[in-house]
Design a protein around this motif. Structure first.
Motif, PDB file in Angstrom:
ATOM      1  N   THR A  82       0.934  -1.710   0.226  1.00 46.74           N
ATOM      2  CA  THR A  82       0.071   0.291   0.021  1.00 46.74           C
ATOM      3  C   THR A  82       1.138   1.407   0.513  1.00 46.74           C
ATOM      4  N   ASN A  83       2.812   1.178   0.270  1.00 46.98           N
ATOM      5  CA  ASN A  83       2.809   2.409   0.551  1.00 46.98           C
ATOM      6  C   ASN A  83       2.854   2.812  -0.891  1.00 46.98           C
ATOM      7  N   ILE A  84       3.495   1.293  -1.932  1.00 50.33           N
ATOM      8  CA  ILE A  84       3.847   1.541  -3.296  1.00 50.33           C
ATOM      9  C   ILE A  84       2.955   2.406  -3.793  1.00 50.33           C
ATOM     10  N   ARG A  85       1.453   2.299  -3.818  1.00 52.10           N
ATOM     11  CA  ARG A  85       0.119   3.012  -3.693  1.00 52.10           C
ATOM     12  C   ARG A  85       0.442   4.119  -3.698  1.00 52.10           C
ATOM     13  N   ARG A 103      -2.211   5.125 -11.252  1.00 49.53           N
ATOM     14  CA  ARG A 103      -2.508   3.297 -11.569  1.00 49.53           C
ATOM     15  C   ARG A 103      -0.822   3.259 -12.390  1.00 49.53           C
ATOM     16  N   ALA A 104      -0.547   3.804 -13.316  1.00 48.69           N
ATOM     17  CA  ALA A 104      -0.103   3.611 -14.282  1.00 48.69           C
ATOM     18  C   ALA A 104       1.505   4.000 -14.021  1.00 48.69           C
ATOM     19  N   ASP A 105       1.882   4.531 -12.532  1.00 52.24           N
ATOM     20  CA  ASP A 105       2.769   5.037 -12.365  1.00 52.24           C
ATOM     21  C   ASP A 105       2.981   4.340 -10.855  1.00 52.24           C
ATOM     22  N   PHE A 106       1.907   3.410 -10.088  1.00 55.48           N
ATOM     23  CA  PHE A 106       2.332   2.466  -9.704  1.00 55.48           C
ATOM     24  C   PHE A 106       2.791   1.459 -10.030  1.00 55.48           C
ATOM     25  N   GLU A 107       2.248   0.832 -11.463  1.00 55.62           N
ATOM     26  CA  GLU A 107       2.725  -0.806 -12.355  1.00 55.62           C
ATOM     27  C   GLU A 107       4.322   0.201 -12.575  1.00 55.62           C
ATOM     28  N   LYS A 108       4.526   1.073 -12.808  1.00 59.29           N
ATOM     29  CA  LYS A 108       5.977   1.269 -12.837  1.00 59.29           C
ATOM     30  C   LYS A 108       6.325   1.550 -12.114  1.00 59.29           C
TER      31      LYS A 108
END
Length: 143
Positions: free
Chosen positions: A104-107, A113-118
């Motif tokens: 969740t800290n990545i989130r 969402r695109a940044d999370f996936e990156k």
């Protein structure tokens, strides 16, 4: 593979803020994202997470490379066991060091969402296929 294996198939019940479930699903997705039969990935997941209870980044990261290779082998995941063990250790370390061990800290650190996936793809051994598998079930609790 006749059907996609989801978190529910592995008895992982994803819920908002459930770090342990998100980590388990990340590890399952990581294993299934490789060029290996999905059942072997599932078996290796069960050995590591259920049998040996390495179900948090700290617990997984406390394994030695040799212990992880042995666990992967026990699950039949022998083709890429050395590199996979190394990458699992790096994943645990990066998650712990960069995100305090929390998916969740990545989130929280991501703009969208695109940044999370990156950010996920910045982990050694996580590519587009792993991200696709992970997001298939985790997107509803993260976004």
């Amino acid at each position: 593979m006749s059907k996609n294996i989801g978190a529910q198939d592995l008895n992982i019940h994803l819920g908002e803020g459930d770090e342990q479930a998100l980590f388990k699903w990340l590890i399952a997705s990581f294993l299934m994202g490789k060029r290996i039969r999905s059942q072997i990935a599932v078996d290796a997941y069960k050995v590591i997470i259920e049998k040996h209870r390495r179900d948090t980044p700290r617990k997984l990261g406390a394994c030695t490379h040799g212990q992880l290779v042995k666990m992967l082998g026990e699950g039949g995941y022998a083709r890429y066991d050395e590199s996979t063990a190394e990458r699992l250790l790096k994943l645990s370390k990066k998650l712990t060091d960069d995100y305090a061990g929390k998916v969740t800290n990545i989130r929280e650190a991501s703009e969208d969402r695109a940044d999370f996936e990156k950010r996920l793809e910045a982990f050694d051994g996580i590519g587009p296929k792993t991200v696709e598998i992970f997001m298939r079930d985790a997107q509803d609790v993260l976004f």
